[in-house]
Design a protein around this motif. Sequence first.
Motif, PDB file in Angstrom:
ATOM      1  N   VAL A 168      11.766   5.704   8.891  1.00 33.30           N
ATOM      2  CA  VAL A 168      13.188   5.535   8.574  1.00 33.30           C
ATOM      3  C   VAL A 168      13.911   6.872   8.672  1.00 33.30           C
ATOM      4  O   VAL A 168      14.975   6.978   9.300  1.00 33.30           O
ATOM      5  N   VAL A 169      13.339   7.913   8.075  1.00 34.02           N
ATOM      6  CA  VAL A 169      13.967   9.242   8.134  1.00 34.02           C
ATOM      7  C   VAL A 169      13.994   9.752   9.568  1.00 34.02           C
ATOM      8  O   VAL A 169      15.004  10.289  10.035  1.00 34.02           O
ATOM      9  N   PHE A 170      12.877   9.579  10.281  1.00 33.60           N
ATOM     10  CA  PHE A 170      12.797  10.045  11.666  1.00 33.60           C
ATOM     11  C   PHE A 170      13.862   9.383  12.532  1.00 33.60           C
ATOM     12  O   PHE A 170      14.625  10.067  13.227  1.00 33.60           O
ATOM     13  N   TRP A 171      13.942   8.059  12.506  1.00 27.33           N
ATOM     14  CA  TRP A 171      14.896   7.355  13.370  1.00 27.33           C
ATOM     15  C   TRP A 171      16.341   7.523  12.910  1.00 27.33           C
ATOM     16  O   TRP A 171      17.258   7.577  13.735  1.00 27.33           O
TER      17      TRP A 171
ATOM     18  N   ASP B 200       0.826  -1.195   0.000  1.00 29.45           N
ATOM     19  CA  ASP B 200       0.000   0.000   0.000  1.00 29.45           C
ATOM     20  C   ASP B 200       0.872   1.261   0.000  1.00 29.45           C
ATOM     21  O   ASP B 200       1.930   1.296   0.622  1.00 29.45           O
ATOM     22  N   ALA B 201       0.440   2.312  -0.694  1.00 26.90           N
ATOM     23  CA  ALA B 201       1.194   3.562  -0.756  1.00 26.90           C
ATOM     24  C   ALA B 201       1.303   4.220   0.616  1.00 26.90           C
ATOM     25  O   ALA B 201       2.331   4.825   0.954  1.00 26.90           O
ATOM     26  N   LEU B 202       0.258   4.084   1.415  1.00 26.35           N
ATOM     27  CA  LEU B 202       0.294   4.644   2.770  1.00 26.35           C
ATOM     28  C   LEU B 202       1.328   3.935   3.631  1.00 26.35           C
ATOM     29  O   LEU B 202       2.041   4.575   4.409  1.00 26.35           O
ATOM     30  N   PHE B 203       1.440   2.627   3.467  1.00 24.46           N
ATOM     31  CA  PHE B 203       2.436   1.861   4.214  1.00 24.46           C
ATOM     32  C   PHE B 203       3.850   2.309   3.852  1.00 24.46           C
ATOM     33  O   PHE B 203       4.699   2.496   4.733  1.00 24.46           O
ATOM     34  N   ILE B 204       4.109   2.511   2.578  1.00 18.44           N
ATOM     35  CA  ILE B 204       5.435   2.950   2.130  1.00 18.44           C
ATOM     36  C   ILE B 204       5.736   4.346   2.656  1.00 18.44           C
ATOM     37  O   ILE B 204       6.849   4.622   3.106  1.00 18.44           O
ATOM     38  N   ARG B 205       4.737   5.223   2.633  1.00 14.32           N
ATOM     39  CA  ARG B 205       4.919   6.580   3.158  1.00 14.32           C
ATOM     40  C   ARG B 205       5.245   6.546   4.655  1.00 14.32           C
ATOM     41  O   ARG B 205       6.145   7.236   5.118  1.00 14.32           O
ATOM     42  N   GLU B 206       4.513   5.741   5.413  1.00 16.59           N
ATOM     43  CA  GLU B 206       4.777   5.626   6.847  1.00 16.59           C
ATOM     44  C   GLU B 206       6.138   5.005   7.118  1.00 16.59           C
ATOM     45  O   GLU B 206       6.852   5.421   8.035  1.00 16.59           O
TER      46      GLU B 206
ATOM     47  N   ILE C  34      16.922  20.402  10.337  1.00 21.64           N
ATOM     48  CA  ILE C  34      16.220  21.133   9.269  1.00 21.64           C
ATOM     49  C   ILE C  34      15.908  20.199   8.102  1.00 21.64           C
ATOM     50  O   ILE C  34      14.790  20.183   7.579  1.00 21.64           O
ATOM     51  N   ILE C  35      16.891  19.414   7.685  1.00 23.20           N
ATOM     52  CA  ILE C  35      16.680  18.499   6.556  1.00 23.20           C
ATOM     53  C   ILE C  35      15.648  17.432   6.907  1.00 23.20           C
ATOM     54  O   ILE C  35      14.764  17.130   6.105  1.00 23.20           O
ATOM     55  N   ALA C  36      15.748  16.864   8.108  1.00 21.68           N
ATOM     56  CA  ALA C  36      14.787  15.832   8.515  1.00 21.68           C
ATOM     57  C   ALA C  36      13.378  16.418   8.600  1.00 21.68           C
ATOM     58  O   ALA C  36      12.414  15.780   8.139  1.00 21.68           O
ATOM     59  N   ASN C  37      13.239  17.593   9.171  1.00 18.25           N
ATOM     60  CA  ASN C  37      11.914  18.220   9.258  1.00 18.25           C
ATOM     61  C   ASN C  37      11.334  18.517   7.884  1.00 18.25           C
ATOM     62  O   ASN C  37      10.135  18.353   7.659  1.00 18.25           O
ATOM     63  N   PHE C  38      12.182  18.936   6.958  1.00 21.64           N
ATOM     64  CA  PHE C  38      11.705  19.196   5.603  1.00 21.64           C
ATOM     65  C   PHE C  38      11.229  17.908   4.937  1.00 21.64           C
ATOM     66  O   PHE C  38      10.143  17.859   4.356  1.00 21.64           O
ATOM     67  N   ILE C  39      12.025  16.860   5.041  1.00 19.73           N
ATOM     68  CA  ILE C  39      11.642  15.570   4.418  1.00 19.73           C
ATOM     69  C   ILE C  39      10.369  15.032   5.072  1.00 19.73           C
ATOM     70  O   ILE C  39       9.464  14.552   4.384  1.00 19.73           O
ATOM     71  N   LEU C  40      10.292  15.123   6.396  1.00 19.26           N
ATOM     72  CA  LEU C  40       9.111  14.607   7.088  1.00 19.26           C
ATOM     73  C   LEU C  40       7.862  15.424   6.767  1.00 19.26           C
ATOM     74  O   LEU C  40       6.762  14.875   6.719  1.00 19.26           O
TER      75      LEU C  40
END
Length: 89
Positions: A13-16, A2-8, A80-86
């Motif tokens: 991954v980016v957050f951690w 599911d696209a939602l699963f990939i987004r989550e 800043i980069i992580a917040n932008f990506i998230l």
Amino acid sequence: MDALFIRELLYYVVFWFSRVLIAAIFIRVIFSWLPFRAPEILFQITEPILSPVRRMFQKSPLGGSMIDFSPIISLFLIQIIANFILSVL
């Protein structure tokens, strides 16, 4: 999948990943205040981030100081980069 699963999944991954980098930089800074050397794995994780920031800072007019500001600048950049990506996810 599911696209939602990939987004989550990408979100976590980016957050951690950003949290691990921030923690590694904090631990390296704390080890720099102690009389013994930090583990080599800590240098391998943090040096690819700190080294370019350190080189850019040394080329700036503020670069001749005795205090290494590269961990502080790196922490801000990672956040800043992580917040932008998230925010995009």
